[in-house]
Design a protein around this motif. Structure first.
Motif, mmCIF file in Angstrom:
data_model
loop_
_atom_site.group_PDB
_atom_site.id
_atom_site.type_symbol
_atom_site.label_atom_id
_atom_site.label_comp_id
_atom_site.label_asym_id
_atom_site.label_seq_id
_atom_site.Cartn_x
_atom_site.Cartn_y
_atom_site.Cartn_z
ATOM 1 N N TYR A 156 17.788 -45.438 72.536
ATOM 2 C CA TYR A 156 18.867 -45.825 73.437
ATOM 3 C C TYR A 156 18.384 -45.694 74.876
ATOM 4 O O TYR A 156 17.690 -44.736 75.225
ATOM 5 N N PHE A 157 18.762 -46.649 75.680
ATOM 6 C CA PHE A 157 18.519 -46.585 77.122
ATOM 7 C C PHE A 157 19.896 -46.744 77.766
ATOM 8 O O PHE A 157 20.518 -47.811 77.671
ATOM 9 N N LYS A 158 20.378 -45.660 78.411
ATOM 10 C CA LYS A 158 21.741 -45.646 78.938
ATOM 11 C C LYS A 158 21.722 -45.448 80.448
ATOM 12 O O LYS A 158 20.892 -44.708 80.974
ATOM 13 N N VAL A 159 22.644 -46.105 81.120
ATOM 14 C CA VAL A 159 22.839 -45.859 82.548
ATOM 15 C C VAL A 159 24.304 -45.517 82.776
ATOM 16 O O VAL A 159 25.198 -46.085 82.143
ATOM 17 N N TYR A 160 24.531 -44.543 83.667
ATOM 18 C CA TYR A 160 25.883 -44.066 83.956
ATOM 19 C C TYR A 160 26.261 -44.423 85.379
ATOM 20 O O TYR A 160 25.490 -44.191 86.312
ATOM 21 N N CYS A 161 27.451 -44.954 85.528
ATOM 22 C CA CYS A 161 27.876 -45.478 86.827
ATOM 23 C C CYS A 161 28.698 -44.489 87.645
ATOM 24 O O CYS A 161 29.338 -44.871 88.621
#
Length: 256
Positions: A156-161
């Motif tokens: 998984y590659f996740k980005v949080y805003c």
């Protein structure tokens, strides 16, 4: 017949009727109650990978998913640079993963890379920050976490805003490290150029390795038009030609 005997017969008849009525009511209600009880039993989520070793049924999410409430609006979502709905192959023990991220660092303060086995157990998890500008970024698995040959992994590659990590966008894919066949290994050792090696990887479906080799060449020679064309061709092969002009902006920065 005496009155007392008549009363006894009448009372007995009433009792039998009451018993019969209760049995009838029970038989009518027991079946629906059984259905209700069954409907309340827990069911399988269906997200576990199959046990037969095939890629069929394995959940993937090449394009952006997640709860993106506070994430900026973008024309192209976050996308993993992989063939769609398949387990991609790699020969390196510590492969590099490539993802197009449409967000700027100021809008996406946190990111996370997760590697899991087929049973959804965490093998590696790391927080990172993105480069300053949007584009295609990479994440290389550290040397302490080598992939085992012939095992499948999900990443998984996740980005949080936001800082609270409530709103996110992510991709989810599968990878398998394979052992090179003797003839292919011999061909790779005798190739004279990196581009020949890339071609061999591509022809044999070793996608991650081909992509990484070509991406490194483009980063070293950003104005090489020939490499740009080869990159566009590679992107077209996996139906991501819309990303062929997106900039390669380099590795994400791991947070300690």
């Amino acid at each position: 017949m005496k009155l007392k005997n008549i009363q006894k017969i009448f009372s007995l008849s009433q009792s039998k009727f009451a018993i019969a009525l209760l049995l009838a009511l029970f038989s009518c209600t027991s079946y629906p109650l059984t259905l209700i009880a069954k409907s309340q039993q827990p069911t399988s989520s269906g997200n576990q990978p199959p046990q037969d070793g095939s890629s069929r049924g394995r959940p993937t999410q090449r394009g952006g998913a997640g709860s993106r409430g506070n994430c900026p609006s973008v024309e192209v979502p976050i996308v993993a640079l992989t063939p769609e709905k398949t387990v991609s192959s790699v020969v390196e023990a510590n492969p590099t993963f490539w993802v197009f991220v449409p967000y700027q660092l100021k809008d996406v303060p946190n990111g996370e890379f997760v590697l899991q086995d087929e049973a959804n157990n965490d093998i590696y998890r790391a927080s990172f920050s993105l480069p300053e500008i949007p584009g295609i970024v990479s994440f290389t698995l550290p040397s302490a976490i080598p992939l085992e040959v012939n095992k499948r992994y999900q990443w998984y590659f996740k980005v949080y805003c936001n800082q609270q990590k409530f709103d996110s966008a992510f991709v989810h894919e599968w990878v398998q490290r394979i052992a090179l066949k003797s003839d292919l290994e011999r061909q790779l050792k005798t190739t004279t150029t990196i581009r020949d090696r890339i071609q061999l990887y591509t022809q044999n479906g070793i996608w991650y390795s081909a992509l990484t080799e070509l991406a490194k060449l483009r980063l070293a020679e950003p104005k090489n038009a020939t490499l740009d064309n080869e990159w566009a061709s590679l992107m077209k092969n996996i139906d991501l030609e819309n990303l062929s002009q997106k900039p390669l902006v380099g590795e994400v920065k791991i947070k300690q």
